[in-house]
Design an enzyme around this catalytic site. Sequence first.
Site, PDB file in Angstrom:
ATOM      1  CB  VAL A  77      -0.896   0.017   1.266  1.00 17.94           C
ATOM      2  CG1 VAL A  77      -1.735   1.291   1.316  1.00 17.94           C
ATOM      3  CG2 VAL A  77      -1.765  -1.218   1.318  1.00 17.94           C
ATOM      4  CD  GLU A 165       8.658 -12.231  24.369  1.00 20.73           C
ATOM      5  OE1 GLU A 165       8.409 -11.910  23.210  1.00 20.73           O
ATOM      6  OE2 GLU A 165       7.844 -12.828  25.105  1.00 20.73           O
ATOM      7  CG  ASP A 298       1.408  -3.144  16.360  1.00 17.49           C
ATOM      8  OD1 ASP A 298       0.635  -3.342  17.315  1.00 17.49           O
ATOM      9  OD2 ASP A 298       2.335  -3.914  16.067  1.00 17.49           O
ATOM     10  CE  LYS A 377       5.410 -15.184  24.219  1.00 18.64           C
ATOM     11  NZ  LYS A 377       5.415 -13.801  23.994  1.00 18.64           N
TER      12      LYS A 377
HETATM   13  P1  NAD Z   1       9.150  -1.035  23.912  1.00 21.17           P
HETATM   14  O1  NAD Z   1       8.879   0.379  23.560  1.00 21.17           O
HETATM   15  O2  NAD Z   1       8.200  -1.742  24.766  1.00 21.17           O
HETATM   16  O3  NAD Z   1      10.596  -1.147  24.595  1.00 21.17           O
HETATM   17  C1  NAD Z   1      11.713  -0.471  24.074  1.00 21.17           C
HETATM   18  C2  NAD Z   1      12.811  -0.370  25.132  1.00 21.17           C
HETATM   19  O4  NAD Z   1      13.914   0.329  24.546  1.00 21.17           O
HETATM   20  C3  NAD Z   1      12.381   0.423  26.371  1.00 21.17           C
HETATM   21  O5  NAD Z   1      12.799  -0.261  27.528  1.00 21.17           O
HETATM   22  C4  NAD Z   1      13.109   1.762  26.192  1.00 21.17           C
HETATM   23  O6  NAD Z   1      13.448   2.359  27.418  1.00 21.17           O
HETATM   24  C5  NAD Z   1      14.354   1.330  25.435  1.00 21.17           C
HETATM   25  N1  NAD Z   1      14.963   2.437  24.671  1.00 21.17           N
HETATM   26  C6  NAD Z   1      14.307   3.335  23.879  1.00 21.17           C
HETATM   27  N2  NAD Z   1      15.205   4.200  23.350  1.00 21.17           N
HETATM   28  C7  NAD Z   1      16.432   3.837  23.804  1.00 21.17           C
HETATM   29  C8  NAD Z   1      17.759   4.315  23.610  1.00 21.17           C
HETATM   30  N3  NAD Z   1      18.044   5.391  22.854  1.00 21.17           N
HETATM   31  N4  NAD Z   1      18.769   3.692  24.254  1.00 21.17           N
HETATM   32  C9  NAD Z   1      18.557   2.616  25.016  1.00 21.17           C
HETATM   33  N5  NAD Z   1      17.328   2.114  25.238  1.00 21.17           N
HETATM   34  C10 NAD Z   1      16.269   2.702  24.638  1.00 21.17           C
HETATM   35  O7  NAD Z   1       9.344  -1.761  22.493  1.00 21.17           O
HETATM   36  P2  NAD Z   1       9.334  -3.322  22.130  1.00 21.17           P
HETATM   37  O8  NAD Z   1      10.023  -4.122  23.153  1.00 21.17           O
HETATM   38  O9  NAD Z   1       9.819  -3.390  20.726  1.00 21.17           O
HETATM   39  O10 NAD Z   1       7.802  -3.699  22.146  1.00 21.17           O
HETATM   40  C11 NAD Z   1       6.887  -3.064  21.238  1.00 21.17           C
HETATM   41  C12 NAD Z   1       5.470  -3.371  21.663  1.00 21.17           C
HETATM   42  O11 NAD Z   1       5.200  -4.748  21.474  1.00 21.17           O
HETATM   43  C13 NAD Z   1       5.205  -3.053  23.121  1.00 21.17           C
HETATM   44  O12 NAD Z   1       3.909  -2.527  23.241  1.00 21.17           O
HETATM   45  C14 NAD Z   1       5.291  -4.387  23.780  1.00 21.17           C
HETATM   46  O13 NAD Z   1       4.493  -4.473  24.937  1.00 21.17           O
HETATM   47  C15 NAD Z   1       4.803  -5.324  22.688  1.00 21.17           C
HETATM   48  N6  NAD Z   1       5.401  -6.655  22.836  1.00 21.17           N
HETATM   49  C16 NAD Z   1       4.787  -7.515  23.700  1.00 21.17           C
HETATM   50  C17 NAD Z   1       5.335  -8.757  23.897  1.00 21.17           C
HETATM   51  C18 NAD Z   1       4.653  -9.727  24.848  1.00 21.17           C
HETATM   52  O14 NAD Z   1       3.539  -9.438  25.292  1.00 21.17           O
HETATM   53  N7  NAD Z   1       5.272 -10.820  25.184  1.00 21.17           N
HETATM   54  C19 NAD Z   1       6.508  -9.138  23.237  1.00 21.17           C
HETATM   55  C20 NAD Z   1       7.128  -8.223  22.377  1.00 21.17           C
HETATM   56  C21 NAD Z   1       6.561  -6.966  22.190  1.00 21.17           C
END
Ligand code: NAD
Length: 404
Positions: A77, A165, A298, A377
């Site tokens: 898209v 993870e 998302d 999980k």
């Molecule tokens: P997130 O935003 O949850 O975490 C990103 C992490 O990177 C944070 O701890 C943040 O402080 C850190 N960060 C950001 N900028 C930084 C920098 N410049 N330097 C160092 N650290 C930095 O992102 P995600 O882990 O990719 O997850 C994305 C979404 O997907 C979230 O909503 C999450 O809850 C969801 N998710 C859920 C699961 C699950 O339920 N098991 C698994 C994977 C992702």
Amino acid sequence: MKEIVILGGGYAGLRALRFLQKSKGGFHITLVDRNDYHYESTDLHEVAAGTQPAEKILYPIEDVVDPDVTTFVQASVEKIDRDDQEVSLDNGETLSYDYLIVALGFRSESFGIEGVDDNSLPMVNVKTAIAVHDHIIAQMEDYKETHNPDDLKIVVCGAGFTGIELLGALNDNRNEFAEIAGVAPERIELYVVEAVTRLLPMMPEELADYGVAKLESWGVKFLTGKPIKAIKPQTVVYQTNAETGETDELTANTIIWTTGVSGSKVIDDSGFSAKRGRMMVDSDLRDPDYRNVYLIGDCSAVMDPESNRPFPTTAQISLAMGELAAKNILAQLAGRETGDFTYEPLGTVASIGNTHAFGVLGNGGKTVKGYAASALKKLIMDRALTETGGSKELFAKGRFDLYH
Ligand code: NAD
């Protein structure tokens, strides 16, 4: 005949498709995705680490398309024109719609940090997850020639759910990496560099600490409270002192970027009033200005009336959004009122390797750890697979190794 166009075959889009297909009559659906497969984005870390083959986490979109009601178009898209009710695709085609479901998913967010795109590896889809794994294996093979310890070092940037993870899965595959490099498993060095000190804020602190302690006991090195300022070739530059701005560097030949995500670029390119590709929608998931446009998954943000903050972006929430968008379009077609978004989570669980996990049950009352959590999980993942792909995909791709 009304035309419903669904953009994106991820959790949200496929859930909406399956729900709509159950109530045939009076409409035709066109589903668009750049790939001819759906993938379990919650499992990308296992492909990146090499603990699951890519085929295990994907299945053909055609498997869930009912050709009597739905046409599948494989294309990217490019733009959505909400005034003219049209979607432009990269194959030159333009689709017209009566109702639109935008479920275009996420992309990696670099926050404009210098060098991220050039010098680190994203992990946001099947191709990039495979690229991460191939890269790690190539470094391990190189080590046999170079004896450069940086070939054995893997740095994960960001200790959110994705980073945590991924570290668990990388640790699970430590022996394989070591064998390729011809070294003892403890020579494989796993690091994570994280901006904040209180990790995983959506979980009780005691649980987040449990996850960190477990990973540390397996040899993962945490550099927390160290915001990354730049990624140079084979080097992570992070701040060590917020007042002076002093920085330090960590070198490694594998640097993986997992500091967060933003919604699809199409949202920004199409003039939606969005922040980081996520648009705030009404409680029934509709675009506040266009009553025939739904945004889910998302690239959508819907308010949680309890916390007064938007619900986070998770697969379970995407599935629930997909179902409600489908129900609401059926309601609009029948001249009924649309319903508001509500959400009953099974739980929020982070895996750390195949046999460990930690999380909260349901809305967060009770905590679970260890392998009871790891089984939960897998149940959550199996439910997601059933809700998008049905029992056929569950039996082919589900996770039934619940007991260890
Ligand atoms: P997130 O935003 O949850 O975490 C990103 C992490 O990177 C944070 O701890 C943040 O402080 C850190 N960060 C950001 N900028 C930084 C920098 N410049 N330097 C160092 N650290 C930095 O992102 P995600 O882990 O990719 O997850 C994305 C979404 O997907 C979230 O909503 C999450 O809850 C969801 N998710 C859920 C699961 C699950 O339920 N098991 C698994 C994977 C992702």
